[in-house]
Design a protein around this motif. Structure first.
Motif, short mmCIF file in Angstrom:
data_model
loop_
_atom_site.label_atom_id
_atom_site.label_comp_id
_atom_site.label_asym_id
_atom_site.label_seq_id
_atom_site.Cartn_x
_atom_site.Cartn_y
_atom_site.Cartn_z
N UNK A 283 99.58 39.09 26.61
CA UNK A 283 97.98 39.20 27.19
C UNK A 283 98.29 40.39 28.13
N UNK A 284 97.43 41.53 28.04
CA UNK A 284 97.45 42.61 29.01
C UNK A 284 96.36 42.53 29.98
N UNK A 285 96.55 42.60 31.28
CA UNK A 285 95.35 42.70 32.10
C UNK A 285 95.55 43.89 33.17
N UNK A 286 94.82 44.69 33.36
CA UNK A 286 94.97 45.99 34.02
C UNK A 286 94.79 45.42 35.53
N UNK A 287 95.51 45.93 36.49
CA UNK A 287 95.47 45.79 37.91
C UNK A 287 94.94 46.83 38.45
N UNK A 288 93.63 46.61 39.12
CA UNK A 288 92.96 47.82 39.92
C UNK A 288 93.19 47.83 41.15
N UNK A 289 94.14 48.81 41.71
CA UNK A 289 94.25 48.96 43.16
C UNK A 289 94.55 50.59 43.27
N UNK A 290 93.87 50.96 44.52
CA UNK A 290 94.18 52.49 44.89
C UNK A 290 95.20 52.30 45.93
N UNK B 111 102.53 57.11 50.21
CA UNK B 111 103.41 56.65 51.42
C UNK B 111 103.01 55.08 51.83
N UNK B 112 102.00 54.59 51.11
CA UNK B 112 101.77 53.46 51.69
C UNK B 112 102.58 52.34 50.78
N UNK B 113 102.73 51.11 51.15
CA UNK B 113 103.32 49.91 50.32
C UNK B 113 102.30 49.17 49.83
N UNK C 18 98.21 53.50 35.71
CA UNK C 18 97.56 52.02 35.62
C UNK C 18 98.92 50.92 35.23
N UNK C 19 98.70 49.85 36.07
CA UNK C 19 99.62 48.92 35.96
C UNK C 19 99.19 47.90 35.47
N UNK C 20 99.99 47.19 34.35
CA UNK C 20 99.53 46.01 33.71
C UNK C 20 100.46 44.91 33.80
N UNK C 21 99.85 43.63 33.55
CA UNK C 21 100.49 42.54 33.72
C UNK C 21 100.58 41.95 32.43
#
Length: 113
Positions: free
Chosen positions: A13-20, A24-26, A100-103
């Motif tokens: 099951x893929x779920x996109x993770x929405x973060x900007x 240089x930021x962690x 885009x990062x997916x879990x």
């Protein structure tokens, strides 16, 4: 002679993770998709671009330490599966981390073999 047939099947099951994230930021990306007790959870990256493909970043098997793929180990880390979630930490983001990062999760189900 019969070929060996695996006694499990794979469900993802893929779920996109929405973060900007600024350069240089962690940041921590969190995912809670766990549905079963026999679970592996994954982090994938889909880079920006027309011909991009999903790239495995990290995986965590229930009850074991998470594994980050070699090309990401210098600045990425993943938590173990904790309860129903897993977290991916990106340290000092660079422009080439964009995408885009997916879990995803997989579970094994025994078919009476």
């Amino acid at each position: 002679f019969f070929p060996m047939v695996p006694c499990w099947f794979f469900v993802a099951m893929l779920a996109p993770v929405d973060t900007v994230i600024r350069q240089g930021q962690s940041t921590n990306l969190s995912c809670s998709e766990k549905k079963s007790s026999n679970t592996v959870m994954y982090w994938y990256k889909l880079p920006l671009g027309k011909d991009s493909r999903l790239i495995l970043v990290a995986s965590a098997i229930e009850g074991t330490k998470a594994n980050v793929e070699e090309e990401f180990r210098s600045r990425f880390s993943s938590s173990e599966i904790q309860g129903d979630s897993v977290t991916l930490l990106i340290e000092r983001a660079f422009l080439n981390d964009s995408g885009m990062y997916y879990c995803a999760e997989s579970e094994t189900q025994w078919l009476g073999c």
